[in-house]
Design a protein around this motif. Structure first.
Motif, mmCIF file in Angstrom:
data_model
loop_
_atom_site.group_PDB
_atom_site.id
_atom_site.type_symbol
_atom_site.label_atom_id
_atom_site.label_comp_id
_atom_site.label_asym_id
_atom_site.label_seq_id
_atom_site.Cartn_x
_atom_site.Cartn_y
_atom_site.Cartn_z
ATOM 1 N N GLU A 196 35.245 -55.391 -58.025
ATOM 2 C CA GLU A 196 35.309 -56.851 -58.132
ATOM 3 C C GLU A 196 34.036 -57.382 -58.784
ATOM 4 O OE1 GLU A 196 35.531 -58.827 -54.363
ATOM 5 O OE2 GLU A 196 36.407 -60.655 -55.214
ATOM 6 N N VAL A 197 34.212 -58.458 -59.575
ATOM 7 C CA VAL A 197 33.038 -59.138 -60.160
ATOM 8 C C VAL A 197 33.063 -60.585 -59.669
ATOM 9 C CG1 VAL A 197 31.911 -59.891 -62.297
ATOM 10 C CG2 VAL A 197 33.087 -57.678 -62.211
ATOM 11 N N ILE A 198 31.974 -60.981 -59.019
ATOM 12 C CA ILE A 198 31.918 -62.355 -58.493
ATOM 13 C C ILE A 198 30.729 -63.080 -59.114
ATOM 14 C CG2 ILE A 198 31.492 -63.763 -56.418
ATOM 15 C CD1 ILE A 198 32.912 -61.598 -54.805
ATOM 16 N N TYR A 199 30.982 -64.239 -59.618
ATOM 17 C CA TYR A 199 29.845 -65.066 -60.088
ATOM 18 C C TYR A 199 30.189 -66.532 -59.906
ATOM 19 C CZ TYR A 199 32.171 -65.809 -64.637
ATOM 20 O OH TYR A 199 33.023 -66.145 -65.621
ATOM 21 N N HIS A 200 29.081 -67.362 -59.878
ATOM 22 C CA HIS A 200 29.241 -68.781 -59.558
ATOM 23 C C HIS A 200 29.580 -69.603 -60.798
ATOM 24 C CE1 HIS A 200 27.649 -67.844 -55.658
ATOM 25 N NE2 HIS A 200 26.496 -67.437 -56.147
ATOM 26 N N LYS A 201 30.553 -69.113 -61.544
ATOM 27 C CA LYS A 201 30.844 -69.790 -62.812
ATOM 28 C C LYS A 201 31.258 -71.244 -62.604
ATOM 29 C CE LYS A 201 33.636 -69.365 -66.979
ATOM 30 N NZ LYS A 201 34.246 -70.672 -66.938
ATOM 31 N N ASP A 202 32.175 -71.426 -61.688
ATOM 32 C CA ASP A 202 32.688 -72.790 -61.475
ATOM 33 C C ASP A 202 31.575 -73.750 -61.074
ATOM 34 O OD1 ASP A 202 35.115 -71.947 -62.134
ATOM 35 O OD2 ASP A 202 35.907 -71.793 -60.078
ATOM 36 N N ILE A 203 30.763 -73.266 -60.133
ATOM 37 C CA ILE A 203 29.685 -74.144 -59.637
ATOM 38 C C ILE A 203 28.717 -74.486 -60.752
ATOM 39 C CG2 ILE A 203 27.707 -74.277 -58.064
ATOM 40 C CD1 ILE A 203 29.296 -72.350 -56.226
ATOM 41 N N VAL A 204 28.325 -73.432 -61.465
ATOM 42 C CA VAL A 204 27.342 -73.650 -62.517
ATOM 43 C C VAL A 204 27.920 -74.530 -63.624
ATOM 44 C CG1 VAL A 204 25.977 -72.513 -64.299
ATOM 45 C CG2 VAL A 204 26.055 -71.576 -61.989
ATOM 46 N N ASP A 205 29.194 -74.220 -63.997
ATOM 47 C CA ASP A 205 29.830 -75.048 -65.029
ATOM 48 C C ASP A 205 29.862 -76.511 -64.606
ATOM 49 O OD1 ASP A 205 30.168 -72.971 -66.643
ATOM 50 O OD2 ASP A 205 32.353 -72.774 -66.391
ATOM 51 N N ARG A 206 30.240 -76.701 -63.339
ATOM 52 C CA ARG A 206 30.348 -78.074 -62.822
ATOM 53 C C ARG A 206 28.965 -78.744 -62.832
ATOM 54 N NH1 ARG A 206 33.279 -77.710 -57.515
ATOM 55 N NH2 ARG A 206 31.271 -77.991 -56.527
ATOM 56 N N LEU A 207 27.972 -77.935 -62.446
ATOM 57 C CA LEU A 207 26.618 -78.497 -62.398
ATOM 58 C C LEU A 207 26.087 -78.848 -63.778
ATOM 59 C CD1 LEU A 207 24.688 -76.454 -59.719
ATOM 60 C CD2 LEU A 207 24.946 -78.920 -59.859
ATOM 61 N N PRO A 240 30.908 -51.815 -49.945
ATOM 62 C CA PRO A 240 30.731 -51.273 -51.297
ATOM 63 C C PRO A 240 29.276 -51.372 -51.770
ATOM 64 C CG PRO A 240 31.657 -53.465 -51.421
ATOM 65 C CD PRO A 240 31.475 -53.164 -49.968
ATOM 66 N N ALA A 241 28.911 -50.443 -52.622
ATOM 67 C CA ALA A 241 27.607 -50.581 -53.303
ATOM 68 C C ALA A 241 27.784 -51.677 -54.363
ATOM 69 C CB ALA A 241 27.238 -49.272 -53.964
ATOM 70 N N SER A 242 26.699 -52.306 -54.743
ATOM 71 C CA SER A 242 26.835 -53.406 -55.719
ATOM 72 C C SER A 242 25.608 -53.533 -56.608
ATOM 73 C CB SER A 242 27.073 -54.722 -54.986
ATOM 74 O OG SER A 242 25.959 -55.012 -54.166
ATOM 75 N N LEU A 243 25.789 -54.295 -57.675
ATOM 76 C CA LEU A 243 24.654 -54.660 -58.550
ATOM 77 C C LEU A 243 24.549 -56.188 -58.546
ATOM 78 C CD1 LEU A 243 24.936 -52.492 -61.803
ATOM 79 C CD2 LEU A 243 23.256 -52.272 -59.967
ATOM 80 N N GLU A 244 23.338 -56.694 -58.368
ATOM 81 C CA GLU A 244 23.125 -58.144 -58.480
ATOM 82 C C GLU A 244 22.427 -58.390 -59.798
ATOM 83 O OE1 GLU A 244 21.024 -59.199 -54.931
ATOM 84 O OE2 GLU A 244 22.868 -59.254 -53.734
ATOM 85 N N ILE A 245 23.139 -59.042 -60.690
ATOM 86 C CA ILE A 245 22.617 -59.228 -62.054
ATOM 87 C C ILE A 245 22.258 -60.702 -62.266
ATOM 88 C CG2 ILE A 245 23.128 -58.934 -64.520
ATOM 89 C CD1 ILE A 245 25.451 -57.038 -63.527
ATOM 90 N N GLN A 246 21.048 -60.911 -62.741
ATOM 91 C CA GLN A 246 20.636 -62.285 -63.064
ATOM 92 C C GLN A 246 20.560 -62.421 -64.575
ATOM 93 O OE1 GLN A 246 17.163 -63.683 -60.977
ATOM 94 N NE2 GLN A 246 16.845 -65.301 -62.478
ATOM 95 N N ALA A 247 21.285 -63.398 -65.100
ATOM 96 C CA ALA A 247 21.292 -63.606 -66.552
ATOM 97 C C ALA A 247 20.055 -64.406 -66.983
ATOM 98 C CB ALA A 247 22.556 -64.353 -66.954
ATOM 99 N N VAL A 248 19.765 -64.306 -68.271
ATOM 100 C CA VAL A 248 18.623 -65.056 -68.817
ATOM 101 C C VAL A 248 18.907 -66.551 -68.717
ATOM 102 C CG1 VAL A 248 17.299 -65.535 -70.921
ATOM 103 C CG2 VAL A 248 17.915 -63.204 -70.338
ATOM 104 N N ASN A 249 20.134 -66.939 -69.054
ATOM 105 C CA ASN A 249 20.531 -68.332 -68.869
ATOM 106 C C ASN A 249 22.004 -68.403 -68.492
ATOM 107 O OD1 ASN A 249 22.150 -68.609 -71.325
ATOM 108 N ND2 ASN A 249 20.181 -68.388 -72.368
ATOM 109 N N VAL A 250 22.388 -69.592 -68.084
ATOM 110 C CA VAL A 250 23.746 -69.765 -67.550
ATOM 111 C C VAL A 250 24.827 -69.404 -68.569
ATOM 112 C CG1 VAL A 250 25.276 -71.455 -66.476
ATOM 113 C CG2 VAL A 250 22.829 -71.609 -66.107
ATOM 114 N N GLY A 251 24.523 -69.696 -69.826
ATOM 115 C CA GLY A 251 25.515 -69.458 -70.877
ATOM 116 C C GLY A 251 25.901 -67.993 -71.028
ATOM 117 N N GLU A 252 25.081 -67.094 -70.549
ATOM 118 C CA GLU A 252 25.327 -65.653 -70.715
ATOM 119 C C GLU A 252 26.213 -65.088 -69.606
ATOM 120 O OE1 GLU A 252 24.411 -64.278 -73.341
ATOM 121 O OE2 GLU A 252 22.729 -65.460 -74.101
ATOM 122 N N LEU A 253 26.412 -65.896 -68.575
ATOM 123 C CA LEU A 253 27.125 -65.407 -67.392
ATOM 124 C C LEU A 253 28.486 -64.798 -67.715
ATOM 125 C CD1 LEU A 253 26.500 -68.089 -64.637
ATOM 126 C CD2 LEU A 253 25.761 -65.720 -64.647
#
Lengths: 299, 226
Positions: free
Chosen positions: A144-155, A116-129
Motif C-alpha cells: 500500500e502507498v499512503i500519502y496526504h495528497k488530498d489534504i495537501v492539495d486542499r491546503l 509491515p515494514a515501510s519506507l517514509e519518504i519526504q519529497a522536496v516539495n508538495v508537487g513531487e508527491l
C-alpha cells in the motif's frame, strides 16, 4: 501635548465624523486581521504537512530487507526526494506499542510479524508527491502507498484562495480607507482654514499646523485597527471548533513564518503579534491618509 | 529695516496692485501707509510677510531677501512680525489669554512662561481682568486691544496694523493708536495702514501715500493728502 488636546477637541466637536472614520477603518482591519490569521494558519498547516513523511510505502512480507534497502538507495538518488527512512517490522511494533501503551489488550494481540515494514519518504516539495507515489505503486512487493495528497492539495488551494481573496479585498478596503480618512481630514482642514491662516500668520510652522491632522488620522487608524482586531479575534475564538476541524487532527500547530510561535490553539504571543501588526499598519494607513489630505488641502 | 526695491505686484486678473514701489523703513520707525480703498495698502503689507509674492522687484526684511526665503521658512520671518487686523482675527473658541498666548504657544514656549507673558501683555492693554473671557464677550475696541496684545507678546521687531481703527469709534481708535505709539517707543517698528485722516494728521509721523498702486508721496511728519 497641545496637539493631542487639539485632536481631542476635533473628536469631541464632530463625534459622528470620527465614528464614521473609525468604523470604516475597523472594517478594513477586521478583514485584514482575519486574513492575516487565516494566511498564517494555512501556511503553517501546509508547512506542517510538508515536513511530515509525506508518503508511507508498506511492503508485503515477501519483500526482503535487501530489496528495500536497494530501493531506498535508488530513491535517495532522485532529485525529488528529500529524505527516506526505513521502518522495520520491529520498529513498527515499537511505534505501535508507544501509540497504544495505555491499551494492554491491543498490545497483547499485535506482534512484529503482522506489522509491515515501510519506507517514509519526504519529497522536496508538495508537487513531487504524486510522481513519487506512482513510482512506488509500480514497485513489486508494495502492499500500500499512503500519502496526504488530498489534504495537501486542499491546503495549497486554500492558501492560494486566502492570499488571492485577502489581497483583492484588502486592496479595495485600503483604498477605501485612505479615501475616507483623506475626505474627513480634508473637511476638517477646510473647516479650520481661518484658524490655520491665523496660526500661520503668527508664526506657526507648517509641521505645527499639520501635526494635529496627522495625529487625528493616526488615531483613526489605530482605533480602527484595534476594533477590527477585537472583532476578528472574537470571531476566531467563537468559531474555535470550526478551526479545530480544519486542522485535521493537528493538536498544536507552530508557525512556519514566526519560529517558536504557536498558531493553534491560539497563543497569547500570536495574538500579540497580530495586534502589533494591525496597530502599526493602522497607524501607518491613518497617517498616510491624513498626510495626503494635508498636502492636498493645506498647500 | 524693510526695503522695497522696484516692487510690482500684478494679480492673475491683470490688475496691477503695486507698480514699481521703492521705499525703506528704518528700525524703530512709526510709519503710516495711507491711501483710498484699493490703492494697494493691504497688498503692500501682505508682501512684507510673504503672504503674497511680488511679480517683480526685491523685498528685504532685516537681512533676509524675501524672494529667496523658502516657503518652509516663512514662519521664521513671521515670528518677528506682529499683526493687527481690522477684523481682529481672533479664534472664537479660545479665551482672551489663549488667543494672546498663541504666538508663544506655536514656538513651543513653556506654559509658565506663556502665562507670565500673557499677563503682562493683557495688563498693558488693560484687559487683565478678562483673561478667561471669550472673544464674543468683548467690544470691538477690546478685541482690537487683544489683537494688539497678541501682536506684541512675542516681542517682534515689526508690528503691522492693517486698518486697526477701521471698526472703532474715534475715542477707541485713539486708545489703540496710543497703545501703538507706546509699543513703538519700546523699540518696535510700527507700520499702520489706515484711512483715518484724523489720526494721521495729528500724530505727525512718517506718511507714505499710495494711489493706484504707486507711491505719490513719502514724508516725515506727513499729512493725509489724498
Amino acid at each position: 501635548m497641545r496637539h493631542v488636546k487639539t485632536v481631542l477637541n476635533h473628536l469631541r466637536r464632530t463625534p459622528y465624523q470620527a465614528l464614521a472614520a473609525v468604523m470604516i477603518v475597523s472594517i478594513t482591519f477586521f478583514v485584514a486581521t482575519l486574513f492575516l490569521f487565516l494566511g498564517v494558519l494555512s501556511s503553517s498547516m501546509l508547512s506542517y504537512f510538508e515536513q511530515q513523511p509525506q508518503i508511507t510505502v508498506y511492503f508485503e512480507d515477501a519483500k526482503t530487507q535487501i530489496e528495500i534497502e536497494s530501493l531506498t538507495k535508488e530513491l535517495k538518488e532522485l532529485d525529488s526526494v528529500a529524505t527516506v527512512k526505513y521502518v522495520s517490522k520491529d520498529e513498527a511494533l515499537k511505534i505501535y506499542q508507544e501509540d497504544h501503551k495505555e491499551d494492554p489488550l491491543l498490545l497483547e494481540m499485535v506482534t512484529a510479524d503482522i506489522l509491515p515494514a515501510s519506507l517514509e519518504i519526504q519529497a522536496v516539495n508538495v508537487g513531487e508527491l504524486e510522481s513519487i507515489a506512482k513510482l512506488m505503486q509500480q514497485e513489486t512487493g508494495v502492499e500500500e502507498v499512503i500519502y496526504h495528497k488530498d489534504i495537501v492539495d486542499r491546503l495549497v488551494s486554500w492558501t492560494r484562495s486566502v492570499r488571492a481573496l485577502g489581497g483583492i479585498l484588502l486592496s479595495v478596503l485600503i483604498v477605501e480607507t485612505l479615501l475616507v480618512i483623506l475626505t474627513i481630514i480634508g473637511v476638517r482642514i477646510v473647516n479650520k482654514r481661518n484658524e490655520i491662516s491665523i496660526m500661520r500668520l503668527i508664526g506657526a510652522s507648517r509641521s505645527y499646523v499639520q501635526m494635529p491632522f496627522v495625529l487625528e488620522g493616526a488615531f483613526y487608524g489605530f482605533m480602527g485597527a484595534f476594533l477590527g482586531f477585537i472583532t476578528s479575534m472574537s470571531l476566531v475564538m467563537y468559531q474555535a471548533q470550526f478551526f479545530s476541524g480544519l486542522l485535521v487532527g493537528i493538536t498544536t500547530l507552530q508557525s512556519n513564518l514566526l519560529p517558536g510561535v504557536q498558531v493553534w490553539p491560539i497563543s497569547a504571543l500570536f495574538v500579540l503579534i497580530i495586534f502589533t501588526v494591525a496597530a502599526v499598519f493602522g497607524v501607518l494607513l491613518g497617517t498616510l491618509g491624513s498626510l495626503i489630505a494635508v498636502h492636498r488641502y493645506l498647500e | 529695516m524693510i526695503k522695497f526695491h522696484k516692487v510690482t505686484k500684478k494679480f492673475g486678473t491683470g490688475k496691477t496692485a503695486l507698480s514699481n514701489v521703492d521705499f525703506e523703513i528704518e528700525p524703530k520707525e512709526f510709519v503710516f501707509i495711507v491711501g483710498p480703498s484699493g490703492a494697494g495698502k493691504t497688498t503692500l503689507l501682505r508682501l512684507i510677510t510673504k503672504e503674497s509674492l511680488p511679480t517683480s522687484g526685491d523685498i528685504y526684511v532685516g537681512k533676509v531677501k524675501l524672494n529667496d526665503l523658502p516657503y518652509s521658512r516663512i514662519h521664521e520671518l513671521r515670528r518677528d512680525v506682529g499683526f493687527i487686523f481690522q477684523d481682529f482675527r481672533l479664534l472664537v473658541d479660545r479665551t482672551a489669554g489663549e488667543n494672546v498666548g498663541m504666538p508663544l504657544e506655536v514656538v513651543g514656549e513653556a506654559k509658565e512662561k506663556i502665562a507670565d507673558k500673557v499677563e503682562k501683555a493683557l495688563k498693558m492693554v488693560g484687559l487683565l481682568d478678562k483673561q478667561d473671557h471669550f472673544p464674543v464677550q468683548f467690544s470691538a475696541g477690546e478685541l482690537q486691544r487683544l489683537s494688539l496684545a497678541r501682536a506684541v507678546i512675542g516681542d517682534p521687531s515689526i508690528i503691522i496694523a492693517d486698518e486697526p481703527t477701521g471698526n472703532l469709534d474715534p475715542k477707541t481708535s485713539w486708545e489703540i493708536i496710543d497703545l501703538l505709539q507706546k509699543v513703538n517707543e519700546k523699540g518696535h517698528t510700527v507700520i499702520v495702514a489706515t484711512h483715518d485722516q484724523d489720526v494721521v494728521n495729528n500724530l505727525k509721523k512718517r506718511v507714505i501715500s499710495i494711489k493706484k498702486g504707486k507711491i505719490v508721496s513719502d514724508k516725515r511728519e506727513g499729512k493725509y493728502i489724498l
